[in-house]
Structures are given as structure tokens and as C-alpha cells.
Design a protein around this motif. Structure first.
Motif, short mmCIF file in Angstrom:
data_model
loop_
_atom_site.label_atom_id
_atom_site.label_comp_id
_atom_site.label_asym_id
_atom_site.label_seq_id
_atom_site.Cartn_x
_atom_site.Cartn_y
_atom_site.Cartn_z
N ALA A 247 0.86 -1.19 0.00
CA ALA A 247 0.00 0.00 0.00
C ALA A 247 0.89 1.24 0.00
O ALA A 247 1.82 1.33 0.81
N LEU A 248 0.61 2.15 -0.92
CA LEU A 248 1.38 3.39 -1.04
C LEU A 248 0.41 4.55 -1.06
O LEU A 248 -0.59 4.52 -1.78
N VAL A 249 0.71 5.59 -0.27
CA VAL A 249 -0.09 6.82 -0.28
C VAL A 249 0.83 7.98 -0.61
O VAL A 249 1.90 8.12 -0.01
N GLY A 255 4.12 15.07 -4.39
CA GLY A 255 4.74 13.77 -4.62
C GLY A 255 5.29 13.15 -3.35
O GLY A 255 5.99 12.13 -3.40
N ASP A 256 4.99 13.74 -2.19
CA ASP A 256 5.47 13.21 -0.91
C ASP A 256 4.84 11.85 -0.62
O ASP A 256 3.61 11.70 -0.67
N ASN A 435 -3.01 15.33 -10.52
CA ASN A 435 -2.35 16.63 -10.42
C ASN A 435 -2.46 17.42 -11.73
O ASN A 435 -1.59 18.23 -12.06
N ASN A 436 -3.53 17.16 -12.48
CA ASN A 436 -3.80 17.86 -13.74
C ASN A 436 -2.65 17.76 -14.74
O ASN A 436 -2.30 18.71 -15.43
N GLY A 437 -2.03 16.57 -14.79
CA GLY A 437 -1.02 16.29 -15.80
C GLY A 437 0.40 16.54 -15.38
O GLY A 437 1.34 16.17 -16.11
N LYS A 438 0.63 17.15 -14.23
CA LYS A 438 1.99 17.44 -13.78
C LYS A 438 2.53 16.24 -13.00
O LYS A 438 1.98 15.87 -11.97
N MET A 439 3.62 15.66 -13.50
CA MET A 439 4.19 14.48 -12.84
C MET A 439 5.27 14.90 -11.84
O MET A 439 6.26 15.55 -12.20
N MET A 440 5.08 14.51 -10.58
CA MET A 440 6.02 14.82 -9.51
C MET A 440 6.88 13.60 -9.20
O MET A 440 6.40 12.47 -9.21
N ARG A 441 8.17 13.85 -8.91
CA ARG A 441 9.04 12.76 -8.49
C ARG A 441 8.69 12.36 -7.06
O ARG A 441 8.54 13.23 -6.19
N PRO A 442 8.51 11.06 -6.80
CA PRO A 442 8.21 10.64 -5.43
C PRO A 442 9.30 11.12 -4.47
O PRO A 442 10.49 10.93 -4.73
N ARG A 443 8.87 11.75 -3.37
CA ARG A 443 9.83 12.31 -2.41
C ARG A 443 9.73 11.56 -1.09
O ARG A 443 8.63 11.40 -0.54
N PHE A 444 10.86 11.09 -0.59
CA PHE A 444 10.92 10.37 0.68
C PHE A 444 11.54 11.20 1.80
O PHE A 444 11.24 10.99 2.97
N VAL A 445 12.45 12.11 1.44
CA VAL A 445 13.15 12.93 2.43
C VAL A 445 13.00 14.40 2.07
O VAL A 445 13.20 14.79 0.91
#
Length: 698
Positions: A247-249, A255-256, A435-445
Motif C-alpha cells: 500500500a502506497l499513499v 509527490g510526498d 495533479n492535472n497532468g503534472k508528474m512529480m518525483r516521489p519524495r521520501f526525504v
């Protein structure tokens, strides 16, 4: 006096010149150069600053019997040995008084300089207790008691997000996995150097280079959402006897990664985090991939939302291979519009649309998938992560035939086979739709902090400003909303807010045996976002299980439902008085504990508390209990036990019980939920600091 002075000066000159080499050698024997001093490892914090991993000192306890003998305290040792063994038994009840005596006498007989008193590391509190015993409280060079200090990695929230936060090899003090490993150089700090010199039978430390403690890292993980996602997933895994669950949220705008759960069923039948499946599993995603296929067709303009496709009776011959819809045994869906192919997750519908328009030019379809960002390398800061693998068609040397492409490849790729996509890549794609087409890099820190100051910042990073045309985006958002409101994803929906997403049920290949190696394994998925009209969070749930029943919407969608409702409920700010109902005549059960808090809620609900006169003036908290008396609640104050006596917490909720126990130095382990029905340490007994009490709740 003059002669004496000349004698002293002469002796000094003699020592400094003639005897210089001798005394240099003596000094070298009494010092140790370049002794490393370990720095304190930095903390790992949640997004709101709560500790997820921290370093605490632990000690190994030793006895130097040679120092004891040289300091002429042997007689005192024998006089106090019974008291020492009795004290050790009280601190470590696992070992008897006689066993401690046998061990210590053996060490004394050998005149050991490093005899272990207890085989395991202990906390500072336990060390302090042992140090207060007779003999041990003396200085190390006279009493012989000494320690070896270690930095122990502790996780206050236990196994929560274990594979992401990371773990340590305790004996080696080296990072093992997760953020502990990825940010090891930041967390570790730099060791210092000291020189040890022996003066008056005692070593003194002279610092040559002070150690630099490690910095803290602030993650994006929300402990509340992580706990919620883990409980929701575990409940479903146990119910359907699944093998693996993920499970990922993710927060849509930034992208957090707010929660990341990876559960695997292990040998004892329990579920634990043994591998970070969310970032490392390269599996065929199944029907959640169909959204991307339809988006490519819409974006290229080869179809529109009014386009119709014939699915026949649920079985279709696709270049010599049978393509089936999930309801083929009930006669299939017949003619479907393009939106309905996604709502009903029709394999035939989606594959025929893609095959008819891209069959001659499969490279154009794959280029469209790459354009959506599904194959992008997300550069996840976790060891073992991998980007999606989506192969491109290549011609052979003649330029007339495909070298790595079959006639059925495109059709099956369009419905989620022939590709390998980790769950986090799929979620990043759906997050971009939200996000209306804007791709965010997944952020962990988010940050690196040292001494309260931010020394490094990791701001949200945009990977693609727009993954598709605005018209395509609006159409696919509407379709995904309909998948939940009127399609196969109904179980993922909510009556309180709108949800959009896509179900997925895929057979999993078993290596060389392919898909026909006996009993079938399934990958069940649901990927989506909520609330659909103003997206805040995206989420993916993937479950691997063996055999039927197997339903992405019914199983993974159910977990998605519980996670989304739990997250949205956290933001509700309601007054207790809003819960009043004129038709309610029930008197609630009230747990024992802080009666001031209970009184506040009961008064807000309009429920009378008979003969209760407690107030904040009398102190807070006021411990008590409540009993029903007709249509009223009788609340009475309990008499508090002495600070060194184990309190009675039966009937209390977890919060009050833990507060009372740990406030008196008792460690607590909770089992179950509800109110306390038993406590392993009986009330009224004298407290032993650091002792573990198991509270069973029901």
C-alpha cells in the motif's frame, strides 16, 4: 639549599639527555594513540518531527577482578557478594541468585580483567541500577566494575515502515537497508580521535579530534497515515490469506510519500516487512495499465469518447490466441463505448482499440506510453529500487521483420502484460492524472537538519509539466471517476467524497512454467486518488494471492476504501455536541481513567453525571471510574497508590493506562484493543524500574 638545587637540575638534565630514550619507551607503553571515538548517529524523523529511528546508549557490563585484588578490597567483595547477587537477580530475574554467584566466583578465581556480568546489552536505566550495587558503585580502578558503551538503534514505532526507514546490523553498527543505508553518510557523522594516557593507574583521554555527530533527516512519512494503511492492508491480507501486500499513499501536489507498507507472509504465518516490494517488484501490472493505453489513443486523436468497439461474447481470437473478458462465461459485454471498456475493464475492448490503430506501427504506441512517463527512472533513494521495463519494438537487420516483437505482443501489452512496472511507478502516473497532468518525483526525504538548522533541502521536483493534452486529461479523469461510481471499482468508493481510480486483476507468471504451471497466482490492484473533484492524495494497493476468488476491485479496492476514509476522517473537526441525537436514549460505557476528560464529553452530549464534583482545581488528571445508575452515570474518584507501587489500570483505555504505568518507570506492551482486562504485573506490588508489564485489552 644551593647544593640541593644544583642536584635537582643535574638530575633533570641527566634524565632529559642520557635516559631520554628509556623514558620515551616507558611513556609509549602507557599510552594508546589514535583511539576512535564513535559519533552519535543522526535521527530519522517523520514529516511532523516524530522520532522514527534514534540512537540510544546501551552498555555491556564487566568486572575487572585484577583491579579489585590490587586495590585490597577482596575481603569487602566476599562480604557483599550475597547482596550483589541478590541485587542482580532483582534486576535480571531471568537468572537466579545462585547462577550469578557461580559466574562471579568463576571470574574471581581466574582473576579475569573483563568478566561479563550480564551477557546482553542493557539500557542506561538498567546500567544505573547495577552501578548502585555494593562494590560496583566504587571507582573502576578500585571496585573493578566497568562498561563498554554502544549506540543502539531504536524505533519508537516498532516495525512501522521498517523497510523504508531501514534497519541496522547491530553488532557491526552498519546500515542494512532503507533510508538508513541510502543516507548512511549523512546519518553516521565523522569519528573523532583521542589519545589515552595512563596516569596514577588511570587512563585519561586527550582529544585530538572531536567526533562530529550525524545529522537528522526529516522524511515525508506521516505516522498516522502509515499506521492506518498498515492496519487496513493487514486486515484484508489475513482475511483472504494473501501472500504479499503493498500500500502506497502519495500527496498529489508534492509527490510526498505519506505511507509505504510492504507485507510478506513468512514461515510462521505472520506478516512482516522483509522486502520493499513497492519499489522493487517488477511485475506485469494488469488492468491498471489500461488507463495508459486509452490515454495514448485519446491523446493521438485516433479515437474519442464516443468510439464504439465490439467485444462479442467475451472471447475473441487475437492473432491466433484467445483473449477473454472476466465475464466471458456469462456472454461478455457485446458492444461497448470507449469509456465503458475501462469502467468494465474489458480486455477485448481495450486490446482491439489499440491493435486496430497501432497494429502496423507498435513503436508509436510504445512511444506514447513513454510520453506519459510510465517508463521514467524515478531515482528512488532506496537500495533495490528499479525503473519500469517497457520494451520498444525493434526491426531485424533486414528491416522487414520485428526482432523482439510478436503479433500478440501489442494486444497483451495494452492490457498490462508484456511489461514490468513497480507499484511506485504506477502510482506516480496516477498521481500525475490527479495533479492535472503534472508528474512529480516521489519524495521520501524533505530536509537534513543539524543542530536545529536545515543544512540540506529536497524541494518537490517536477518530472514532467504535462503528460498529455488537457482535453485527454479531463476525459480520462471523468472516466476514472465513473469506474468507481458505476463500474467495477465501486467498493473503493465512499459516500462522503468522490473517488477516481482503476481496478486490476492479473495472472502472475511462474517463471519458466509460464501461466500454466498448476494453481494460478494473481496480482490484484487498485490505483486512484481522492477526493476526485479536488485531489489531495493518490493511493495504490497491490495484493498477491494464490487461487480464486481474486478481485482487484473487491479486495484491493476495499483496502483503498478504508485508507481513503481514514485519511479524510482525520481532517474532520467536529464538536462533541454535534453527536447529540434526540432519539438516542443509550447511556454509553465509560472506561476508567481520567474522569475530567470523560466528564467534558458526557456534558457535551447532555448526559448527566450523578454526584460528580470533580474539577480542574482538584488537579488534572483525576483518576476514577464510572458505573451506570439508572439513566445516569455515577463517577467516583479513585484513591491513587504510592509512586513506588504498581497502579491498577484494569478498565482503563490504552492512553491512560500507558500514561500511568510509564510515568512510574514501568515499560508497557499492549495486546489487543479496547479497555484493559488484565495486567501481567499485579496492582499493589512494589515497582521495579524498567520492568515490562503486558496489558491485554478487549
Amino acid at each position: 639549599m644551593l647544593l640541593l638545587g644544583l642536584l635537582i637540575v643535574s638530575k633533570a638534565l641527566y634524565t632529559a639527555t642520557v635516559k631520554r630514550d628509556y623514558w620515551v619507551k616507558v611513556a609509549d607503553r602507557l599510552k594508546r594513540d589514535s583511539v576512535d571515538v564513535k559519533p552519535v548517529r543522526g535521527n530519522i524523523l517523520s514529516c511532523d518531527g516524530r522520532l522514527m529511528a534514534s540512537s540510544l546508549p546501551e552498555y555491556k557490563l564487566f568486572m575487572d577482578f585484577k583491579a579489585l585484588h590490587d586495590s585490597k578490597t577482596d575481603s569487602l567483595w566476599y562480604e557483599k557478594l550475597d547482596s550483589i547477587c541478590e541485587g542482580l537477580h532483582d534486576i535480571f530475574p531471568e537468572r537466579t541468585k545462585a547462577a550469578f554467584r557461580d559466574s562471579l566466583e568463576k571470574g574471581h578465581k581466574k582473576m579475569s580483567r573483563n568478566w561479563p556480568i550480564w551477557g546482553k546489552r542493557v539500557s542506561y536505566d538498567t546500567y544505573y541500577e547495577v552501578k548502585s550495587l555494593p562494590i560496583f558503585r566504587l571507582r573502576s580502578y578500585s571496585g573493578g566494575f566497568h562498561t563498554e558503551e554502544f549506540n543502539s538503534r531504536q524505533r519508537p514505532f516498532g516495525s512501522l515502515a521498517l523497510r523504508t526507514v531501514g534497519d541496522m546490523f547491530g553488532a557491526k553498527d552498519t546500515a542494512r537497508c532503507g533510508l538508513e543505508l541510502s543516507f548512511d553518510s549523512v546519518l553516521r557523522g565523522k569519528p573523532g580521535i583521542v589519545q589515552r594516557k595512563k596516569v596514577m593507574n588511570k587512563y585519561l583521554s586527550i582529544i585530538e579530534r572531536a567526533p562530529i555527530d550525524g545529522a537528522d533527516i526529516v522524511t515525508t512519512i506521516d505516522v498516522g497515515i502509515q499506521d492506518l494503511a498498515e492496519r487496513a492492508l493487514l486486515d484484508e491480507l489475513k482475511e483472504i490469506n494473501a501472500n504479499v501486500g503493498v500500500a502506497l499513499v502519495m500527496e498529489v501536489a508534492t509527490g510526498d510519500v505519506k505511507a509505504i507498507v510492504n507485507m510478506t507472509k513468512v514461515g510462521d504465518g505472520q506478516y512482516r516487512e522483509t522486502q520493499n516490494h513497492a519499489v522493487s517488484d517488477l511485475l506485469e501490472p494488469g488492468s491498471v495499465f489500461k488507463t495508459a493505453s486509452i490515454m495514448v489513443a485519446l491523446d493521438d486523436g485516433v479515437v474519442d469518447t464516443t468510439y464504439k468497439i465490439e467485444t462479442f461474447g467475451g472471447i475473441y481470437d487475437m492473432h491466433g490466441a484467445k483473449m477473454r473478458d472476466h465475464n466471458w462465461h456469462r456472454g461478455g459485454y457485446g458492444t461497448l463505448t470507449l469509456p465503458k471498456t475501462l469502467e468494465y475493464s474489458s480486455n477485448i475492448g481495450v486490446s482491439r482499440i489499440i491493435d486496430e490503430h497501432y497494429g502496423k506501427y507498435p513503436e508509436k504506441f510504445v512511444e506514447g506510453i513513454y510520453r506519459l512517463g510510465l517508463a521514467d527512472d524515478l531515482r528512488i533513494p532506496l537500495v533495490g529500487s528499479s525503473p519500469a521495463r517497457i520494451r520498444k519494438p525493434k526491426m531485424d537487420k533486414t528491416g522487414k521483420h520485428w526482432a523482439n516483437w510478436s503479433k500478440t505482443a501489442l494486444a497483451w501489452m495494452s492490457i498490462g502484460y508484456e511489461t514490468q512496472v513497480p507499484p511506485i511507478s504506477t502510482l506516480t502516473f496516477y498521481n500525475a492524472i490527479a495533479n492535472n497532468g503534472k508528474m512529480m518525483r516521489p519524495r521520501f526525504v524533505k530536509q537534513v537538519i543539524k543542530d536545529g538548522e536545515v543544512i540540506m533541502e529536497y524541494p518537490p521536483e517536477v518530472m514532467r509539466q504535462q503528460i498529455c493534452k488537457p482535453k485527454t486529461l479531463k476525459e480520462i479523469q471523468t472516466i476514472l471517476e465513473h469506474v468507481v461510481s458505476q463500474g467495477l471499482g465501486k467498493k473503493a468508493g465512499s459516500r462522503s467524497f468522490k473517488v477516481a481510480g482503476k481496478t486490476g486483476t492479473a495472472q502472475m507468471s511462474k517463471g519458466a512454467g509460464g501461466y500454466k504451471s498448476g494453481r494460478v497466482d494473481y496480482l490484484l490492484s487498485f490505483a486512484g486518488y481522492f477526493p476526485a473533484d479536488a485531489p489531495r492524495y493518490s493511493c495504490i494497493v497491490c495484493i498477491q494471492k494464490t487461487g480464486t476468488p481474486a478481485s482487484g476491485g473487491g479486495m484491493s479496492g476495499k483496502v483503498f476504501h478504508h485508507i481513503s476514509e481514514g485519511i479524510m476522517a482525520q481532517d474532520l473537526k467536529l464538536r462533541a455536541s454535534d453527536a447529540r441525537d434526540s432519539l438516542s436514549i443509550l447511556i454509553p460505557d465509560v472506561k476508567s481513567g481520567n474522569m475530567l476528560a470523560a466528564d467534558y464529553v458526557l456534558n457535551s452530549l447532555g448526559i448527566n453525571t450523578a454526584n460528580w464534583n470533580g474539577s480542574y482545581a482538584n488537579g488534572n488528571p483525576l483518576w476514577g471510574k464510572a458505573t451506570k445508575s439508572g439513566n445516569k452515570l455515577q463517577m467516583t474518584k479513585m484513591q491513587e497508590s504510592a509512586p513506588d507501587i504498581v497502579p491498577n489500570v484494569e478498565g482503563m483505555g490504552a492512553r491512560d493506562a500507558v500514561y500511568l504505568m510509564e510515568g512510574r518507570g514501568i515499560r508497557v506492551k499492549l495486546e489487543g484493543r479496547g479497555k484493559v482486562v488484565s495486567q501481567s504485573i499485579p496492582a499493589g506490588r512494589k515497582i521495579k524500574i524498567g520492568e515490562l508489564c503486558i496489558l491485554k485489552l478487549h
